[in-house]
Design an enzyme around this catalytic site. Structure first.
Site, PDB file in Angstrom:
ATOM      1  N   ASN A 144       0.819  -1.214   0.000  1.00 37.52           N
ATOM      2  CA  ASN A 144       0.000   0.000   0.000  1.00 37.52           C
ATOM      3  C   ASN A 144       0.855   1.268   0.000  1.00 37.52           C
ATOM      4  O   ASN A 144       1.983   1.251   0.487  1.00 37.52           O
ATOM      5  CB  ASN A 144      -0.895   0.014   1.243  1.00 37.52           C
ATOM      6  CG  ASN A 144      -2.102  -0.882   1.082  1.00 37.52           C
ATOM      7  OD1 ASN A 144      -2.709  -0.935   0.024  1.00 37.52           O
ATOM      8  ND2 ASN A 144      -2.442  -1.610   2.133  1.00 37.52           N
ATOM      9  N   HIS A 194      -8.859   1.286  -2.758  1.00 40.93           N
ATOM     10  CA  HIS A 194      -9.390   1.828  -1.508  1.00 40.93           C
ATOM     11  C   HIS A 194     -10.334   3.012  -1.746  1.00 40.93           C
ATOM     12  O   HIS A 194     -10.544   3.839  -0.869  1.00 40.93           O
ATOM     13  CB  HIS A 194      -8.263   2.219  -0.542  1.00 40.93           C
ATOM     14  CG  HIS A 194      -7.523   1.036  -0.011  1.00 40.93           C
ATOM     15  ND1 HIS A 194      -6.539   1.137   0.948  1.00 40.93           N
ATOM     16  CD2 HIS A 194      -7.646  -0.287  -0.294  1.00 40.93           C
ATOM     17  CE1 HIS A 194      -6.065  -0.074   1.216  1.00 40.93           C
ATOM     18  NE2 HIS A 194      -6.723  -0.944   0.474  1.00 40.93           N
ATOM     19  N   TYR A 244     -13.493   1.507   2.962  1.00 45.82           N
ATOM     20  CA  TYR A 244     -12.612   2.676   2.993  1.00 45.82           C
ATOM     21  C   TYR A 244     -13.364   3.970   2.678  1.00 45.82           C
ATOM     22  O   TYR A 244     -12.877   5.054   2.979  1.00 45.82           O
ATOM     23  CB  TYR A 244     -11.451   2.504   2.010  1.00 45.82           C
ATOM     24  CG  TYR A 244     -10.409   1.530   2.496  1.00 45.82           C
ATOM     25  CD1 TYR A 244      -9.389   1.933   3.359  1.00 45.82           C
ATOM     26  CD2 TYR A 244     -10.450   0.198   2.114  1.00 45.82           C
ATOM     27  CE1 TYR A 244      -8.444   1.040   3.824  1.00 45.82           C
ATOM     28  CE2 TYR A 244      -9.508  -0.714   2.573  1.00 45.82           C
ATOM     29  CZ  TYR A 244      -8.508  -0.280   3.425  1.00 45.82           C
ATOM     30  OH  TYR A 244      -7.567  -1.173   3.885  1.00 45.82           O
TER      31      TYR A 244
END
Length: 420
Positions: A144, A194, A244
Protein backbone atom coordinates in the site's frame (compact mmCIF):
# COMPACT_ATOMS: atom_id res chain seq x y z
CA UNK A 1 8.19 -22.16 -11.11
CA UNK A 2 10.12 -19.83 -8.80
CA UNK A 3 8.11 -17.22 -6.92
CA UNK A 4 9.72 -14.60 -4.68
CA UNK A 5 8.01 -12.70 -1.88
CA UNK A 6 9.72 -9.44 -0.91
CA UNK A 7 8.66 -8.79 2.65
CA UNK A 8 8.58 -12.54 3.18
CA UNK A 9 9.10 -12.11 6.92
CA UNK A 10 5.64 -10.55 7.21
CA UNK A 11 3.11 -12.24 9.45
CA UNK A 12 0.88 -12.30 6.32
CA UNK A 13 3.16 -14.85 4.64
CA UNK A 14 1.66 -18.05 6.15
CA UNK A 15 -1.66 -17.03 4.60
CA UNK A 16 0.07 -16.93 1.22
CA UNK A 17 1.86 -20.22 1.78
CA UNK A 18 -1.38 -21.92 2.79
CA UNK A 19 -2.88 -20.75 -0.51
CA UNK A 20 0.09 -22.01 -2.51
CA UNK A 21 -0.24 -25.40 -0.80
CA UNK A 22 -4.01 -25.71 -1.30
CA UNK A 23 -4.05 -24.37 -4.85
CA UNK A 24 -1.00 -26.16 -6.23
CA UNK A 25 -2.88 -27.29 -9.34
CA UNK A 26 -3.60 -23.67 -10.22
CA UNK A 27 -0.13 -22.38 -9.40
CA UNK A 28 2.55 -25.13 -9.33
CA UNK A 29 5.24 -23.35 -7.30
CA UNK A 30 8.40 -25.45 -7.09
CA UNK A 31 10.48 -22.91 -5.16
CA UNK A 32 9.23 -20.17 -2.87
CA UNK A 33 11.81 -17.55 -1.92
CA UNK A 34 11.15 -15.33 1.09
CA UNK A 35 13.21 -12.13 1.14
CA UNK A 36 13.30 -9.89 4.19
CA UNK A 37 15.89 -7.72 5.96
CA UNK A 38 15.03 -9.37 9.30
CA UNK A 39 16.81 -12.70 9.67
CA UNK A 40 14.90 -13.40 12.88
CA UNK A 41 11.52 -13.03 11.17
CA UNK A 42 12.68 -15.08 8.21
CA UNK A 43 13.64 -17.99 10.45
CA UNK A 44 10.25 -17.97 12.19
CA UNK A 45 8.11 -17.46 9.10
CA UNK A 46 10.25 -19.68 6.88
CA UNK A 47 10.10 -22.53 9.37
CA UNK A 48 6.30 -22.37 9.53
CA UNK A 49 6.12 -22.11 5.73
CA UNK A 50 8.06 -25.36 5.36
CA UNK A 51 5.83 -27.10 7.89
CA UNK A 52 2.66 -25.92 6.14
CA UNK A 53 3.86 -27.28 2.81
CA UNK A 54 4.96 -30.55 4.40
CA UNK A 55 1.63 -31.04 6.20
CA UNK A 56 -0.26 -30.59 2.93
CA UNK A 57 2.12 -32.79 0.96
CA UNK A 58 3.40 -29.99 -1.24
CA UNK A 59 6.81 -30.80 -2.78
CA UNK A 60 7.91 -27.17 -3.10
CA UNK A 61 11.09 -25.86 -1.54
CA UNK A 62 11.19 -22.78 0.72
CA UNK A 63 14.30 -20.59 0.58
CA UNK A 64 14.89 -17.64 2.92
CA UNK A 65 17.39 -14.85 2.35
CA UNK A 66 18.18 -11.30 3.38
CA UNK A 67 19.91 -10.75 0.00
CA UNK A 68 17.39 -9.13 -2.34
CA UNK A 69 19.43 -9.66 -5.51
CA UNK A 70 19.91 -13.36 -4.77
CA UNK A 71 16.24 -13.68 -3.87
CA UNK A 72 14.88 -12.27 -7.14
CA UNK A 73 17.40 -14.07 -9.37
CA UNK A 74 15.52 -16.35 -11.72
CA UNK A 75 12.10 -15.50 -10.28
CA UNK A 76 9.13 -15.92 -12.60
CA UNK A 77 7.07 -13.55 -10.44
CA UNK A 78 7.90 -11.27 -7.53
CA UNK A 79 5.23 -10.36 -4.99
CA UNK A 80 5.79 -7.16 -3.02
CA UNK A 81 4.32 -6.94 0.49
CA UNK A 82 6.74 -4.64 2.29
CA UNK A 83 6.23 -1.94 4.88
CA UNK A 84 8.93 0.73 4.93
CA UNK A 85 9.42 1.83 8.52
CA UNK A 86 7.44 -1.10 9.92
CA UNK A 87 4.56 -0.81 12.35
CA UNK A 88 6.31 2.11 14.09
CA UNK A 89 5.86 4.23 10.95
CA UNK A 90 2.26 3.08 10.64
CA UNK A 91 1.66 4.13 14.23
CA UNK A 92 2.81 7.64 13.30
CA UNK A 93 0.68 7.70 10.13
CA UNK A 94 -2.37 6.95 12.26
CA UNK A 95 -1.52 9.48 14.98
CA UNK A 96 -0.23 12.85 13.82
CA UNK A 97 -3.05 13.55 11.30
CA UNK A 98 -5.53 13.22 14.17
CA UNK A 99 -3.70 16.05 15.94
CA UNK A 100 -4.85 18.26 13.05
CA UNK A 101 -8.43 16.97 13.10
CA UNK A 102 -7.89 14.71 10.07
CA UNK A 103 -8.35 10.98 9.71
CA UNK A 104 -5.30 8.97 10.73
CA UNK A 105 -5.05 5.97 8.42
CA UNK A 106 -2.19 4.20 6.67
CA UNK A 107 -3.50 4.42 3.10
CA UNK A 108 -5.95 7.32 3.12
CA UNK A 109 -5.38 11.02 3.70
CA UNK A 110 -2.14 12.47 5.03
CA UNK A 111 -1.01 9.17 6.54
CA UNK A 112 -1.45 7.48 3.19
CA UNK A 113 0.66 10.16 1.54
CA UNK A 114 3.41 9.62 4.10
CA UNK A 115 3.39 5.90 3.32
CA UNK A 116 3.57 6.61 -0.42
CA UNK A 117 6.55 8.94 0.03
CA UNK A 118 8.42 6.31 2.04
CA UNK A 119 7.47 3.43 -0.20
CA UNK A 120 7.67 4.46 -3.85
CA UNK A 121 11.47 5.00 -4.02
CA UNK A 122 12.12 1.68 -2.27
CA UNK A 123 9.74 -0.24 -4.54
CA UNK A 124 11.23 1.29 -7.68
CA UNK A 125 14.72 0.26 -6.56
CA UNK A 126 13.49 -3.30 -5.97
CA UNK A 127 11.77 -3.34 -9.36
CA UNK A 128 14.94 -2.25 -11.16
CA UNK A 129 16.83 -5.08 -9.52
CA UNK A 130 14.09 -7.52 -10.55
CA UNK A 131 14.34 -6.25 -14.13
CA UNK A 132 18.10 -6.76 -14.15
CA UNK A 133 17.71 -10.28 -12.76
CA UNK A 134 14.90 -11.32 -15.09
CA UNK A 135 13.26 -8.76 -17.42
CA UNK A 136 10.39 -11.17 -18.08
CA UNK A 137 9.38 -11.48 -14.42
CA UNK A 138 6.00 -10.12 -13.37
CA UNK A 139 5.73 -7.88 -10.31
CA UNK A 140 2.58 -8.26 -8.23
CA UNK A 141 2.15 -5.34 -5.86
CA UNK A 142 0.26 -5.83 -2.62
CA UNK A 143 2.16 -2.96 -0.97
CA UNK A 144 0.00 0.00 0.00
CA UNK A 145 -0.97 2.48 -1.22
CA UNK A 146 -1.43 0.01 -4.08
CA UNK A 147 -2.79 2.47 -6.65
CA UNK A 148 0.08 4.95 -6.31
CA UNK A 149 2.76 2.25 -6.05
CA UNK A 150 1.41 0.39 -9.10
CA UNK A 151 1.30 3.60 -11.10
CA UNK A 152 4.92 4.30 -10.18
CA UNK A 153 5.88 0.82 -11.40
CA UNK A 154 3.96 1.10 -14.67
CA UNK A 155 5.24 4.61 -15.32
CA UNK A 156 8.79 3.26 -15.00
CA UNK A 157 8.04 0.56 -17.56
CA UNK A 158 7.85 -2.45 -15.26
CA UNK A 159 5.66 -5.50 -15.85
CA UNK A 160 3.40 -4.92 -12.87
CA UNK A 161 -0.16 -5.43 -11.66
CA UNK A 162 -1.57 -4.23 -8.35
CA UNK A 163 -3.63 -6.42 -6.06
CA UNK A 164 -6.04 -5.74 -3.20
CA UNK A 165 -8.25 -8.13 -1.25
CA UNK A 166 -11.31 -5.85 -0.97
CA UNK A 167 -13.05 -7.18 -4.08
CA UNK A 168 -12.45 -10.87 -3.37
CA UNK A 169 -13.74 -10.28 0.16
CA UNK A 170 -17.00 -8.89 -1.21
CA UNK A 171 -17.22 -11.70 -3.74
CA UNK A 172 -16.96 -14.35 -1.03
CA UNK A 173 -19.41 -12.59 1.30
CA UNK A 174 -21.99 -12.07 -1.43
CA UNK A 175 -21.65 -15.68 -2.56
CA UNK A 176 -22.35 -16.87 0.99
CA UNK A 177 -25.41 -14.61 1.25
CA UNK A 178 -26.69 -15.88 -2.10
CA UNK A 179 -26.00 -19.51 -1.26
CA UNK A 180 -23.81 -20.03 -4.32
CA UNK A 181 -20.15 -20.53 -5.17
CA UNK A 182 -17.81 -17.58 -5.42
CA UNK A 183 -16.87 -18.59 -8.99
CA UNK A 184 -20.42 -17.70 -10.08
CA UNK A 185 -20.28 -14.19 -8.60
CA UNK A 186 -19.00 -11.42 -10.87
CA UNK A 187 -18.69 -7.94 -9.40
CA UNK A 188 -19.25 -4.64 -11.20
CA UNK A 189 -16.36 -3.30 -9.13
CA UNK A 190 -15.35 0.22 -10.14
CA UNK A 191 -13.06 2.92 -8.80
CA UNK A 192 -9.56 3.28 -7.45
CA UNK A 193 -7.70 1.25 -4.88
CA UNK A 194 -9.39 1.83 -1.51
CA UNK A 195 -11.95 4.06 -3.26
CA UNK A 196 -14.32 1.65 -4.97
CA UNK A 197 -17.96 0.63 -5.21
CA UNK A 198 -19.84 -2.54 -6.11
CA UNK A 199 -22.34 -1.24 -8.64
CA UNK A 200 -23.64 -4.67 -9.56
CA UNK A 201 -23.39 -8.30 -8.52
CA UNK A 202 -23.88 -10.65 -11.45
CA UNK A 203 -24.41 -14.38 -11.42
CA UNK A 204 -22.54 -16.43 -13.98
CA UNK A 205 -20.33 -13.76 -15.50
CA UNK A 206 -20.13 -10.14 -16.70
CA UNK A 207 -23.43 -10.47 -18.62
CA UNK A 208 -25.29 -12.38 -15.92
CA UNK A 209 -28.33 -11.28 -13.93
CA UNK A 210 -27.64 -8.38 -11.56
CA UNK A 211 -28.76 -9.56 -8.13
CA UNK A 212 -27.44 -6.56 -6.17
CA UNK A 213 -30.97 -5.12 -5.70
CA UNK A 214 -32.02 -8.45 -4.16
CA UNK A 215 -28.92 -8.54 -1.96
CA UNK A 216 -29.62 -5.04 -0.66
CA UNK A 217 -33.31 -5.79 -0.11
CA UNK A 218 -32.70 -9.05 1.76
CA UNK A 219 -29.35 -8.43 3.43
CA UNK A 220 -28.86 -4.68 3.27
CA UNK A 221 -28.51 -4.14 7.01
CA UNK A 222 -25.89 -6.88 7.38
CA UNK A 223 -23.92 -5.51 4.44
CA UNK A 224 -24.16 -1.97 5.85
CA UNK A 225 -22.90 -3.19 9.22
CA UNK A 226 -20.00 -4.89 7.46
CA UNK A 227 -18.85 -1.68 5.74
CA UNK A 228 -19.78 0.36 8.85
CA UNK A 229 -22.05 2.77 7.00
CA UNK A 230 -25.78 3.47 7.47
CA UNK A 231 -28.22 1.12 5.80
CA UNK A 232 -30.14 4.11 4.47
CA UNK A 233 -27.03 5.31 2.64
CA UNK A 234 -26.52 2.00 0.85
CA UNK A 235 -30.23 1.80 0.03
CA UNK A 236 -30.12 5.32 -1.42
CA UNK A 237 -27.00 4.60 -3.46
CA UNK A 238 -28.19 1.23 -4.69
CA UNK A 239 -24.53 0.23 -4.42
CA UNK A 240 -22.07 -1.10 -1.86
CA UNK A 241 -19.12 1.18 -1.08
CA UNK A 242 -15.80 -0.24 0.05
CA UNK A 243 -15.36 0.15 3.80
CA UNK A 244 -12.61 2.68 2.99
CA UNK A 245 -15.33 5.06 1.77
CA UNK A 246 -16.26 5.50 5.43
CA UNK A 247 -13.24 7.80 5.75
CA UNK A 248 -14.89 10.07 3.15
CA UNK A 249 -18.60 9.63 3.87
CA UNK A 250 -18.23 9.86 7.67
CA UNK A 251 -14.89 11.64 8.11
CA UNK A 252 -15.65 13.64 11.26
CA UNK A 253 -17.36 10.70 12.91
CA UNK A 254 -14.33 8.50 12.20
CA UNK A 255 -11.90 11.13 13.51
CA UNK A 256 -13.81 11.35 16.79
CA UNK A 257 -13.89 7.56 17.01
CA UNK A 258 -10.16 7.14 16.30
CA UNK A 259 -9.16 9.86 18.74
CA UNK A 260 -10.74 7.96 21.59
CA UNK A 261 -9.15 4.54 21.25
CA UNK A 262 -5.80 2.80 20.64
CA UNK A 263 -4.59 2.91 17.05
CA UNK A 264 -5.00 -0.02 14.71
CA UNK A 265 -1.20 0.00 14.40
CA UNK A 266 -0.85 -0.67 18.12
CA UNK A 267 -3.35 -3.54 17.89
CA UNK A 268 -1.55 -5.03 14.90
CA UNK A 269 1.87 -4.69 16.52
CA UNK A 270 0.67 -6.64 19.57
CA UNK A 271 -0.97 -9.21 17.31
CA UNK A 272 2.20 -9.60 15.27
CA UNK A 273 4.27 -10.19 18.39
CA UNK A 274 1.89 -12.97 19.42
CA UNK A 275 1.82 -14.45 15.91
CA UNK A 276 5.61 -14.56 15.69
CA UNK A 277 5.73 -16.39 19.02
CA UNK A 278 3.25 -18.90 17.61
CA UNK A 279 5.24 -19.28 14.39
CA UNK A 280 8.24 -20.31 16.47
CA UNK A 281 6.40 -23.35 17.82
CA UNK A 282 7.80 -26.37 15.90
CA UNK A 283 4.48 -28.17 16.41
CA UNK A 284 2.53 -25.52 14.48
CA UNK A 285 2.07 -26.62 10.87
CA UNK A 286 -0.94 -24.61 9.71
CA UNK A 287 -1.87 -20.94 9.67
CA UNK A 288 -3.32 -20.02 13.09
CA UNK A 289 -6.85 -18.66 13.45
CA UNK A 290 -5.46 -15.44 14.92
CA UNK A 291 -4.01 -14.59 11.50
CA UNK A 292 -7.53 -13.92 10.19
CA UNK A 293 -7.75 -10.93 12.55
CA UNK A 294 -4.52 -9.49 11.11
CA UNK A 295 -6.34 -8.55 7.89
CA UNK A 296 -5.79 -9.68 4.32
CA UNK A 297 -8.63 -12.19 4.15
CA UNK A 298 -8.54 -14.25 0.92
CA UNK A 299 -5.25 -12.57 0.02
CA UNK A 300 -3.71 -15.95 -0.87
CA UNK A 301 -6.52 -16.94 -3.26
CA UNK A 302 -6.35 -13.57 -5.04
CA UNK A 303 -2.55 -13.76 -5.30
CA UNK A 304 -2.61 -17.33 -6.62
CA UNK A 305 -5.24 -16.48 -9.23
CA UNK A 306 -3.32 -13.41 -10.39
CA UNK A 307 0.09 -15.11 -10.53
CA UNK A 308 -1.37 -18.10 -12.36
CA UNK A 309 -3.01 -15.84 -14.94
CA UNK A 310 0.10 -13.71 -15.50
CA UNK A 311 2.32 -16.77 -15.82
CA UNK A 312 0.02 -18.23 -18.43
CA UNK A 313 -1.26 -21.34 -16.68
CA UNK A 314 -4.76 -20.08 -15.86
CA UNK A 315 -5.93 -16.88 -17.62
CA UNK A 316 -9.14 -15.38 -16.34
CA UNK A 317 -11.07 -12.35 -15.08
CA UNK A 318 -10.10 -10.73 -11.79
CA UNK A 319 -10.31 -7.34 -10.05
CA UNK A 320 -6.85 -5.77 -10.25
CA UNK A 321 -5.13 -2.41 -10.27
CA UNK A 322 -3.93 -1.56 -13.77
CA UNK A 323 -3.62 1.27 -16.28
CA UNK A 324 -6.92 2.99 -17.10
CA UNK A 325 -6.44 3.09 -20.88
CA UNK A 326 -9.82 4.70 -21.50
CA UNK A 327 -11.80 2.50 -19.10
CA UNK A 328 -12.93 5.58 -17.17
CA UNK A 329 -12.92 8.19 -19.95
CA UNK A 330 -12.68 11.16 -17.57
CA UNK A 331 -9.28 9.94 -16.26
CA UNK A 332 -5.89 9.95 -17.98
CA UNK A 333 -4.97 6.71 -19.74
CA UNK A 334 -2.02 6.18 -17.40
CA UNK A 335 -4.07 6.56 -14.22
CA UNK A 336 -4.37 3.29 -12.28
CA UNK A 337 -7.92 2.07 -11.74
CA UNK A 338 -9.28 -0.89 -9.79
CA UNK A 339 -11.70 -2.80 -12.01
CA UNK A 340 -12.45 -6.22 -13.41
CA UNK A 341 -9.83 -7.13 -16.00
CA UNK A 342 -8.99 -10.03 -18.26
CA UNK A 343 -5.59 -11.26 -17.14
CA UNK A 344 -3.19 -13.51 -19.06
CA UNK A 345 0.49 -13.77 -19.91
CA UNK A 346 0.38 -10.38 -21.63
CA UNK A 347 -0.96 -8.58 -18.56
CA UNK A 348 -4.28 -7.11 -17.49
CA UNK A 349 -6.83 -5.54 -19.86
CA UNK A 350 -9.78 -3.84 -18.11
CA UNK A 351 -13.28 -4.94 -19.05
CA UNK A 352 -15.71 -2.22 -20.14
CA UNK A 353 -17.59 -0.51 -17.30
CA UNK A 354 -20.85 1.38 -17.27
CA UNK A 355 -20.65 5.20 -17.22
CA UNK A 356 -20.08 6.35 -13.66
CA UNK A 357 -22.66 8.50 -11.90
CA UNK A 358 -21.23 11.98 -11.11
CA UNK A 359 -21.50 11.12 -7.41
CA UNK A 360 -18.74 8.55 -7.89
CA UNK A 361 -16.91 10.05 -10.86
CA UNK A 362 -16.30 13.37 -9.10
CA UNK A 363 -14.61 11.74 -6.11
CA UNK A 364 -12.62 9.35 -8.32
CA UNK A 365 -11.37 12.28 -10.43
CA UNK A 366 -10.36 14.31 -7.39
CA UNK A 367 -8.52 11.45 -5.71
CA UNK A 368 -6.78 10.61 -8.99
CA UNK A 369 -5.57 14.22 -9.18
CA UNK A 370 -4.24 13.86 -5.63
CA UNK A 371 -2.50 10.61 -6.62
CA UNK A 372 -0.84 12.40 -9.56
CA UNK A 373 0.59 14.97 -7.17
CA UNK A 374 1.46 12.37 -4.55
CA UNK A 375 3.47 10.36 -7.05
CA UNK A 376 5.26 13.50 -8.22
CA UNK A 377 6.18 14.27 -4.60
CA UNK A 378 7.38 10.69 -4.06
CA UNK A 379 9.56 10.78 -7.17
CA UNK A 380 10.98 14.30 -6.95
CA UNK A 381 10.58 15.24 -3.29
CA UNK A 382 10.20 18.71 -1.88
CA UNK A 383 8.00 20.26 0.76
CA UNK A 384 6.00 22.28 -1.78
CA UNK A 385 5.04 19.14 -3.71
CA UNK A 386 3.89 17.44 -0.52
CA UNK A 387 1.78 20.47 0.43
CA UNK A 388 0.18 20.60 -3.04
CA UNK A 389 -0.74 16.92 -2.86
CA UNK A 390 -2.40 17.45 0.51
CA UNK A 391 -4.20 20.56 -0.70
CA UNK A 392 -5.65 18.49 -3.56
CA UNK A 393 -6.81 15.69 -1.27
CA UNK A 394 -10.58 15.83 -0.59
CA UNK A 395 -9.99 15.00 3.08
CA UNK A 396 -7.70 18.03 3.50
CA UNK A 397 -8.35 20.75 0.92
CA UNK A 398 -7.49 23.82 3.06
CA UNK A 399 -4.16 25.60 2.73
CA UNK A 400 -3.53 26.13 6.45
CA UNK A 401 -4.36 22.52 7.17
CA UNK A 402 -2.21 21.31 4.28
CA UNK A 403 0.74 23.36 5.57
CA UNK A 404 0.37 22.05 9.12
CA UNK A 405 0.06 18.45 7.95
CA UNK A 406 3.07 18.86 5.68
CA UNK A 407 5.23 20.04 8.57
CA UNK A 408 4.18 17.09 10.69
CA UNK A 409 4.61 14.60 7.85
CA UNK A 410 8.17 15.75 7.16
CA UNK A 411 9.09 15.84 10.84
CA UNK A 412 7.88 12.27 11.42
CA UNK A 413 9.37 10.82 8.22
CA UNK A 414 12.66 12.65 7.84
CA UNK A 415 14.76 9.47 8.11
CA UNK A 416 12.89 7.97 5.14
CA UNK A 417 12.91 11.06 2.87
CA UNK A 418 16.19 11.61 1.03
CA UNK A 419 15.32 15.23 0.28
CA UNK A 420 14.21 16.25 3.79
Amino acid sequence: MRLTVVGGGSTYTPELVDGFARLRETLPVTELVLVDPSLERLELVGGLARRILARQGHPGRVVTTTDLDAGVEGADAVLLQLRVGGQAARQQDETWPLECGCVGQETTGAGGLAKALRTVPVVLDIAERVRRANPDAWIIDFTNPVGIVTRALLQAGHKAVGLCNVAIGFQRKFAALLGTTSERVHLDHVGLNHLSWELGVRLGGPDGEDVLPRLLAEHGRAIADDVRLPHALLAGLGAVPSYYLRYFYAHDEVVAELAGKPSRAAEVAAMEEHLLEMYGDPALDEKPELLAKRGGAYYSEAAVDLAAALLGSSPGVQVVNTANRGTLPFLPDDAVVEVQARVDGDGAVPLPVRPLDPLYAGLVAQVTAYEDLALDAALRGGRDRVAKALLAHPLVGQYRLADELTDRLVAHNREHLAWA
